[in-house]
Design a protein around this motif. Sequence first.
Motif, mmCIF file in Angstrom:
data_model
loop_
_atom_site.group_PDB
_atom_site.id
_atom_site.type_symbol
_atom_site.label_atom_id
_atom_site.label_comp_id
_atom_site.label_asym_id
_atom_site.label_seq_id
_atom_site.Cartn_x
_atom_site.Cartn_y
_atom_site.Cartn_z
ATOM 1 N N ALA A 1 -11.142 160.833 75.483
ATOM 2 C CA ALA A 1 -9.640 161.019 75.846
ATOM 3 C C ALA A 1 -9.441 160.500 77.353
ATOM 4 C CB ALA A 1 -9.090 162.438 75.925
ATOM 5 N N SER A 2 -10.092 159.515 77.943
ATOM 6 C CA SER A 2 -10.049 158.982 79.425
ATOM 7 C C SER A 2 -8.927 158.261 79.498
ATOM 8 C CB SER A 2 -11.443 158.202 79.634
ATOM 9 O OG SER A 2 -11.602 157.473 78.747
ATOM 10 N N ALA A 3 -8.147 157.538 78.639
ATOM 11 C CA ALA A 3 -7.059 156.903 78.945
ATOM 12 C C ALA A 3 -5.961 157.798 79.209
ATOM 13 C CB ALA A 3 -6.741 155.987 77.550
ATOM 14 N N GLY A 4 -5.826 159.082 78.428
ATOM 15 C CA GLY A 4 -4.791 159.906 78.786
ATOM 16 C C GLY A 4 -4.823 160.695 80.033
ATOM 17 N N GLY A 5 -6.413 160.633 80.348
ATOM 18 C CA GLY A 5 -6.712 161.230 81.788
ATOM 19 C C GLY A 5 -6.024 160.395 82.858
ATOM 20 N N TYR A 6 -6.568 158.830 82.762
ATOM 21 C CA TYR A 6 -5.935 158.172 83.683
ATOM 22 C C TYR A 6 -4.477 158.222 83.770
ATOM 23 C CZ TYR A 6 -10.527 156.660 84.920
ATOM 24 O OH TYR A 6 -11.683 156.625 85.535
ATOM 25 N N ALA A 7 -3.720 158.269 82.396
ATOM 26 C CA ALA A 7 -2.063 158.509 82.597
ATOM 27 C C ALA A 7 -1.939 159.626 83.408
ATOM 28 C CB ALA A 7 -1.662 158.412 81.196
ATOM 29 N N LEU A 8 -2.643 160.831 83.290
ATOM 30 C CA LEU A 8 -2.037 161.775 84.210
ATOM 31 C C LEU A 8 -2.517 161.482 85.610
ATOM 32 C CD1 LEU A 8 -3.477 164.847 82.312
ATOM 33 C CD2 LEU A 8 -1.137 163.841 82.143
ATOM 34 N N LEU A 9 -3.519 160.923 85.842
ATOM 35 C CA LEU A 9 -3.881 160.427 87.295
ATOM 36 C C LEU A 9 -2.752 159.815 87.934
ATOM 37 C CD1 LEU A 9 -5.542 160.382 89.677
ATOM 38 C CD2 LEU A 9 -6.986 158.484 88.613
ATOM 39 N N LEU A 10 -2.654 158.648 87.343
ATOM 40 C CA LEU A 10 -1.661 157.522 87.961
ATOM 41 C C LEU A 10 -0.015 158.258 87.813
ATOM 42 C CD1 LEU A 10 -2.303 154.877 89.391
ATOM 43 C CD2 LEU A 10 -4.016 155.827 87.787
ATOM 44 N N ALA A 11 0.193 159.064 86.845
ATOM 45 C CA ALA A 11 1.563 159.914 86.727
ATOM 46 C C ALA A 11 1.648 160.626 88.098
ATOM 47 C CB ALA A 11 1.557 160.717 85.571
ATOM 48 N N ASN A 12 0.781 161.116 88.791
ATOM 49 C CA ASN A 12 0.784 161.662 90.102
ATOM 50 C C ASN A 12 1.474 160.972 90.997
ATOM 51 O OD1 ASN A 12 -0.422 164.762 90.430
ATOM 52 N ND2 ASN A 12 -1.588 163.323 88.953
ATOM 53 N N VAL A 13 1.169 159.487 90.934
ATOM 54 C CA VAL A 13 1.808 158.540 91.593
ATOM 55 C C VAL A 13 3.216 158.478 91.565
ATOM 56 C CG1 VAL A 13 2.094 156.161 92.475
ATOM 57 C CG2 VAL A 13 -0.154 157.033 91.731
ATOM 58 N N ALA A 14 3.888 158.356 90.098
ATOM 59 C CA ALA A 14 5.193 158.583 89.893
ATOM 60 C C ALA A 14 5.822 159.782 90.480
ATOM 61 C CB ALA A 14 5.247 158.358 88.532
ATOM 62 N N ASP A 15 5.131 160.976 90.405
ATOM 63 C CA ASP A 15 5.717 162.146 90.932
ATOM 64 C C ASP A 15 5.728 162.116 92.363
ATOM 65 O OD1 ASP A 15 6.789 164.771 90.739
ATOM 66 O OD2 ASP A 15 4.556 165.410 90.865
ATOM 67 N N LEU A 16 4.855 161.480 93.023
ATOM 68 C CA LEU A 16 5.106 161.247 94.593
ATOM 69 C C LEU A 16 6.156 160.352 94.886
ATOM 70 C CD1 LEU A 16 1.323 161.137 95.568
ATOM 71 C CD2 LEU A 16 2.846 162.880 96.536
ATOM 72 N N VAL A 17 6.503 159.421 94.153
ATOM 73 C CA VAL A 17 7.333 158.439 94.523
ATOM 74 C C VAL A 17 8.654 159.066 94.360
ATOM 75 C CG1 VAL A 17 8.587 156.301 93.883
ATOM 76 C CG2 VAL A 17 6.122 156.541 94.069
ATOM 77 N N LEU A 18 8.923 159.825 93.406
ATOM 78 C CA LEU A 18 10.154 160.592 92.880
ATOM 79 C C LEU A 18 10.376 161.659 93.796
ATOM 80 C CD1 LEU A 18 9.975 160.151 88.963
ATOM 81 C CD2 LEU A 18 11.430 158.913 90.706
ATOM 82 N N ASN A 19 9.462 162.432 94.323
ATOM 83 C CA ASN A 19 9.911 163.861 94.832
ATOM 84 C C ASN A 19 9.017 163.893 96.168
ATOM 85 O OD1 ASN A 19 11.392 165.021 92.631
ATOM 86 N ND2 ASN A 19 9.516 164.418 91.367
ATOM 87 N N PHE A 20 8.886 162.803 96.961
ATOM 88 C CA PHE A 20 8.191 162.862 98.138
ATOM 89 C C PHE A 20 8.532 163.678 99.085
ATOM 90 C CE2 PHE A 20 6.392 161.205 102.175
ATOM 91 C CZ PHE A 20 5.104 161.104 101.765
ATOM 92 N N GLU A 21 9.920 163.826 99.050
ATOM 93 C CA GLU A 21 10.683 164.875 100.173
ATOM 94 C C GLU A 21 10.432 166.271 99.702
ATOM 95 O OE1 GLU A 21 14.484 163.863 101.041
ATOM 96 O OE2 GLU A 21 14.075 161.704 101.470
ATOM 97 N N THR A 22 10.105 166.748 98.514
ATOM 98 C CA THR A 22 9.908 167.984 98.093
ATOM 99 C C THR A 22 8.658 168.441 97.723
ATOM 100 O OG1 THR A 22 10.679 167.407 95.777
ATOM 101 C CG2 THR A 22 12.453 168.215 97.506
ATOM 102 N N ILE A 23 7.624 167.658 97.591
ATOM 103 C CA ILE A 23 6.436 167.899 97.324
ATOM 104 C C ILE A 23 5.559 168.540 98.559
ATOM 105 C CG2 ILE A 23 4.205 167.181 96.510
ATOM 106 C CD1 ILE A 23 5.512 165.148 94.885
#
Length: 282
Positions: free
Chosen positions: A156-178
């Motif tokens: 399931a490592s592809a799914g794990g890497y999807a979650l890892l890099l999804a954190n980048v998307a979360d940071l980009v979208l919500n950098f001011e509030t995280i």
Amino acid sequence: MAIEDGYLSSPASTPDTSFDEEKFLVKRFHAAVTDSRRRITANKGKWYYELARNVPVAILCVSLLQILFHIYATSSLKKYLRFEPSKRLELWRYVTYMLVHEDWSHLVLNVVIQCIFAALLEINQGRLRVLAIYTIGGVTGVLGAACLHSELIVGASAGGYALLLANVADLVLNFETIKYKIYRSISITTLILFDIIYDIVHVTAKKEPQVSWQAHFFGGLTGIFLGLVLFKCQKPTKYRKPLFYIGLGFYTLFVFGFIVFTIQIVKCTPSDLIHYKYVYFC
């Protein structure tokens, strides 16, 4: 007891009594809701409330399923569910391969990684969005990897890497509030660099079992692009729509490319050759 329209009315069903009961039940309902809200507000900030709120329930359930599968599944069932390039038209394999793992060390590593990354995301984005990113990342990762090499793929490592890099998307979208955004950014960057170095060393040394860096790579890209599409922005900004269309466009583009390559491989590669190399054009 009175007679109305030919029917006997009991005291319990007279209009006045029904109205009084209705008002009583409404009051009781509002009181229960208010009390529940007060208890939730009172518990906020307490360690057990925060712990329960931060538990990645969705990915924990998936991890438990993977562990149980590893314990009880027969070898024939694992062969039926793993991804095999020669059986790429058996579509369930694009999902079920995530249940199959090489050994306990492979399983434990994936479970720990996916639970850590999911815990960071589920707090802000919710369990369903995170589960969707994880599953679609696994599917897209193996779809892309199967276009480049003709090897069996499990884990399931592809799914794990999807979650890892999804954190980048979360940071980009919500950098001011995280919260702790600097520490989180540094941690994610360190993990990505460490894994790139590990994959390069592992692949170069040709150690067994082989690492499907292609699945890692395309799973990670899925996490970034779909994160920009699916994740919510806590504080509305003018960049939200452009980021949405950028993520959707890039994801659609490379998935379309994978599908075209898959069709060409099935069409042009002889069955006795597909385990060794692909023919893309004929």
